[in-house]
Motif scaffolding. Structure first.
Motif, PDB file in Angstrom:
ATOM      1  N   TRP A  42       0.845  -1.185   0.000  1.00 40.02           N
ATOM      2  CA  TRP A  42       0.000   0.000   0.000  1.00 40.02           C
ATOM      3  C   TRP A  42       0.885   1.241   0.000  1.00 40.02           C
ATOM      4  CZ3 TRP A  42      -5.079   0.028  -0.978  1.00 40.02           C
ATOM      5  CH2 TRP A  42      -5.717  -1.227  -0.970  1.00 40.02           C
ATOM      6  N   LEU A  56       8.045  -0.238  -4.038  1.00 35.89           N
ATOM      7  CA  LEU A  56       8.179  -1.347  -3.097  1.00 35.89           C
ATOM      8  C   LEU A  56       6.916  -2.210  -3.081  1.00 35.89           C
ATOM      9  CD1 LEU A  56      10.017  -2.621  -0.911  1.00 35.89           C
ATOM     10  CD2 LEU A  56       8.870  -1.159   0.763  1.00 35.89           C
ATOM     11  N   LEU A  58       5.036  -6.030  -1.657  1.00 39.00           N
ATOM     12  CA  LEU A  58       5.181  -7.024  -0.593  1.00 39.00           C
ATOM     13  C   LEU A  58       5.912  -8.245  -1.151  1.00 39.00           C
ATOM     14  CD1 LEU A  58       1.797  -6.965   1.350  1.00 39.00           C
ATOM     15  CD2 LEU A  58       3.964  -5.862   1.930  1.00 39.00           C
ATOM     16  N   ASP A 151      -2.956  -3.455   5.427  1.00 37.93           N
ATOM     17  CA  ASP A 151      -1.638  -2.839   5.279  1.00 37.93           C
ATOM     18  C   ASP A 151      -0.861  -2.833   6.592  1.00 37.93           C
ATOM     19  OD1 ASP A 151      -2.821  -0.753   6.621  1.00 37.93           O
ATOM     20  OD2 ASP A 151      -2.462   0.738   5.047  1.00 37.93           O
ATOM     21  N   ARG A 152      -1.499  -3.288   7.638  1.00 34.90           N
ATOM     22  CA  ARG A 152      -0.779  -3.453   8.902  1.00 34.90           C
ATOM     23  C   ARG A 152      -0.717  -4.958   9.096  1.00 34.90           C
ATOM     24  NH1 ARG A 152      -2.720  -3.163  14.417  1.00 34.90           N
ATOM     25  NH2 ARG A 152      -1.204  -2.174  15.801  1.00 34.90           N
ATOM     26  N   LEU A 153       0.420  -5.520   8.755  1.00 37.38           N
ATOM     27  CA  LEU A 153       0.513  -6.970   8.611  1.00 37.38           C
ATOM     28  C   LEU A 153       0.710  -7.629   9.968  1.00 37.38           C
ATOM     29  CD1 LEU A 153       2.895  -6.990   5.531  1.00 37.38           C
ATOM     30  CD2 LEU A 153       0.397  -7.160   5.539  1.00 37.38           C
TER      31      LEU A 153
ATOM     32  N   SER B 192       5.045   1.518   1.896  1.00 35.05           N
ATOM     33  CA  SER B 192       5.631   1.519   3.248  1.00 35.05           C
ATOM     34  C   SER B 192       4.847   0.584   4.154  1.00 35.05           C
ATOM     35  CB  SER B 192       5.636   2.931   3.816  1.00 35.05           C
ATOM     36  OG  SER B 192       4.376   3.538   3.613  1.00 35.05           O
ATOM     37  N   PRO B 193       5.168  -0.703   4.081  1.00 31.31           N
ATOM     38  CA  PRO B 193       4.453  -1.669   4.908  1.00 31.31           C
ATOM     39  C   PRO B 193       4.645  -1.419   6.407  1.00 31.31           C
ATOM     40  CG  PRO B 193       5.757  -2.753   3.207  1.00 31.31           C
ATOM     41  CD  PRO B 193       6.169  -1.318   3.216  1.00 31.31           C
ATOM     42  N   ILE B 194       3.593  -1.715   7.146  1.00 30.49           N
ATOM     43  CA  ILE B 194       3.640  -1.659   8.602  1.00 30.49           C
ATOM     44  C   ILE B 194       3.431  -3.081   9.096  1.00 30.49           C
ATOM     45  CG2 ILE B 194       2.526  -0.731  10.677  1.00 30.49           C
ATOM     46  CD1 ILE B 194       1.332   1.439   8.872  1.00 30.49           C
ATOM     47  N   VAL B 332       8.383   0.201   7.893  1.00 34.37           N
ATOM     48  CA  VAL B 332       9.641   0.104   7.159  1.00 34.37           C
ATOM     49  C   VAL B 332       9.566   0.897   5.855  1.00 34.37           C
ATOM     50  CG1 VAL B 332      10.383  -2.074   8.151  1.00 34.37           C
ATOM     51  CG2 VAL B 332       8.974  -2.112   6.106  1.00 34.37           C
TER      52      VAL B 332
END
Ligand code: FES
Ligand SMILES: [Fe+2]
Lengths: 162, 436
Positions: A42, A56, A58, A151-153, B192-194, B332
């Motif tokens: 995301w 970027l 995943l 998006d908060r894995l 920008s993964p969290i 990140v």
């Protein structure tokens, strides 16, 4: 239901069944050698990244070798995140054939993935965009884009969680 | 209170007896919610906290919402080009003022009852304003200190902190090694993964400079990559350099003072790194030691308490936000030199995705290990984590690599399997908790 609709649906169902039953080699065989496997990240609350080369992601695997890496790591039993392996149930729906052009087919689907592991049960969702090609009479996957809506894995994410 | 002096019980949590060769930490520091509350009040709200990179707030009106400890704040680019940082809560009844984590707004209008604020924090609009209201009493609350170093923006809720320059101290030369990688500056790549971790923030601090785990936890990554490269795919910059992980290369670990820590390991194939295309430019502009440190040494820097800068397989800013004793969020970002070639950028990103994400093949394993240590720490029946590896190899002051670059770590060892650098971290931690 048209034969093509049935065929596409079956392929997508088969993929989730093979993942849930951990039949990794058969799963990989659903993909062509040059298949692209893309999970964007995301970019903000409303949009994913859209240039897999220069933004970027995943996961962004540019051929089937990338999937083989994942299976190698799972099967090694040496990956902290993959031992013990989470249990998963994929439930696929909304399969739509979007486009047919000779041997090439495009389709979309939705998937709810329920995972059980160290953190207990987690239920998440993905949007699938498939490209498929008929090879020796059989449909195979040439590209799969997975829009994973979280998006908060939570916890490690691998190909079987998506 | 009867006025008698009660010894702060936190002192007993760090068993620091160097003369007897012992340094250990009570595992309750990772699990106890009372200790966690003290950390929020005495560490996160009392020291410089990394907020964002200047590239994330480049234009007038750009804002970036983050947290200091648990308090929401936002950094806002002013019309004169400077930065200000405000508490991210409406002066009326506390609604968050920024609709997105990152965006642009030259004035912010609260979405709850419609009050509005100028970029500089001045309250300029109150819906159906009552007579004789002094709007200036509702100006946004600016945080006490804001400063940046090399484009990295830090803020403090407390005015009682040293200058950012003094605080960063010996870590500065490590930050410089990132900054000088482009003459045009650095940029944060989109995406920008969290990730949420069931673990204490100090485990993340430790893990980011833990060389010792690499040859076990990341053995599978090295093997996977070796198998991939054995198939003749992924040549040149597409390679993810794994030689370093098996061990047997020169390494080092540093206590940089103020709780900052760092480790490095020699790259076995530096020519596959995205920075390699700039070798000639670097050799022209920098000292030979800087060039060596940039090209040949994979580096992880931890800046107390909430940020890590990695320049290893790829380049990363990793920011952690403590939520409870056993929970944190980690954000990140891939940070990259502006103006690098598309080939270098793509190589940098693919290495990032391979290694650095919880959807990747290495950080996911770190995460699993970290969460296991959190669970193990509940075993108070065996209460100490020992940090004694390398006790006999301590160098006070710079080793030859540090001396060459010109920084002065108070303590180091020439081996990243050692655990001496954590002493500085826990001494800083204890010092701040012991203050009232
Ligand atoms: S909370 Fe913002 S206007 Fe009421
Ligand atoms: Fe690691």
């Amino acid at each position: 239901m048209s034969d093509l609709q049935k065929e596409v649906t079956n392929l997508i169902y088969r993929e989730s069944t093979l993942l849930d039953r951990r039949e990794w080699d058969d799963w990989i065989d659903l993909y062509t050698e040059d298949a692209i496997y893309w999970v964007p990240s995301w970019a903000n609350e409303e949009e994913t990244t859209d240039d897999p080369e220069l933004q970027l992601n995943l996961i962004y695997l540019r051929n089937r070798g990338g999937l083989e890496d994942r299976v190698f790591r799972i099967e090694s039993r040496d990956s902290y995140a993959s031992v013990p392996l989470d249990r998963t149930v994929h439930v696929v729906g909304n399969v739509l054939v979007e486009n047919e052009n000779g041997d090439e087919v495009e389709a979309t689907a939705n998937c709810i993935i329920h995972t059980y592991g160290k953190k207990g049960g987690l239920t998440r969702g993905s949007l699938y965009d498939f490209s498929m090609r008929r090879v020796d009479g059989e449909l195979r996957i040439t590209r799969k884009k997975i829009t994973f809506i979280d998006d908060r894995l939570e916890g490690p994410i691998d190909v079987y969680h998506l | 209170m009867d006025g008698s002096i009660v010894e702060n019980p936190v002192s007993a949590l760090v068993d620091d007896r160097m003369d007897e060769g012992m340094f250990r930490v009570d595992r309750s520091v990772y699990t106890d919610e009372d200790i966690f509350e003290q950390e929020i009040a005495k560490i996160f709200e009392k020291s410089w906290i990394f907020l964002c990179h200047e590239n994330q707030v480049e234009k007038h009106g750009d804002y970036f919402w983050t947290e200091i400890g648990r308090q929401p704040v936002f950094v806002h680019r002013q019309d004169d080009g400077s930065l200000k940082c405000f508490i991210n809560a409406c002066s009326h009844r506390a609604a968050i003022l920024t609709p997105f984590r990152q965006g642009n707004a030259k004035t912010l209008t609260c979405r709850f009852h419609g009050w509005s604020y100028k970029c500089d924090g001045a309250c300029i609009g109150i819906k159906n304003e009552e007579p004789d209201t002094d709007k200036s009493t509702f100006d946004l609350r600016e945080i006490a200190r804001l400063d940046s170093y090399g484009g990295f923006v830090f803020g403090s809720l407390s005015a009682d902190v040293p200058s950012l320059d003094d605080w960063l101290g010996e870590a500065k030369s490590w930050i410089d090694l990132m900054v000088v990688q482009s003459t045009e500056g650095l940029e944060v790549v989109p995406g920008s993964p969290i990730y949420a971790i069931d673990g204490n923030w100090k485990f993340q601090a430790e893990n980011s400079v833990d060389g010792y785990h690499v040859s076990t936890v990341h053995r599978v990554f090295a093997n996977t990559i070796a198998a991939r490269e054995g198939k003749g795919e992924y040549t040149g910059i597409k390679k993810t350099e794994a030689g370093r992980m098996a061990g047997g290369v020169p390494t080092g670990s540093y206590d940089l003072g103020n709780g900052h820590m760092a480790v490095w390991a020699q790259h076995t194939t530096p020519e596959v790194r995205p920075i390699w295309e700039q070798k000639e430019r670097l050799e022209r502009d920098l000292t030979p030691a800087q060039v060596d440190w940039i090209l040949n040494k994979g580096r992880n820097l931890y800046i107390f308490p909430n940020v890590m800068l990695m320049d290893n397989p790829s380049t990363q800013i990793r920011v952690m936000k403590p939520i409870s004793a056993s929970r944190m969020d980690v954000s990140v970002y891939c940070i990259a030199p502006k103006g690098e070639s598309d080939t270098a950028r793509a190589g940098r990103l693919r290495k990032f995705e391979d290694f650095y994400l919880t959807a990747g093949m290495a950080t996911s394993d770190d995460l699993a290990a970290l969460e296991d240590t959190q669970e193990g720490s509940l075993a108070t029946g065996a209460k100490w984590n020992e940090f004694t590896r390398g006790m006999d190899s301590i160098i006070y002051g710079p080793d030859k690599e540090a001396a060459a670059l010109g920084f002065n770590p108070p303590v180091c060892t020439e081996n990243w399997d050692h655990e001496i650098h954590y002493h500085g971290f826990y001494r800083q931690w204890l010092k701040m908790l012991e203050e009232n």
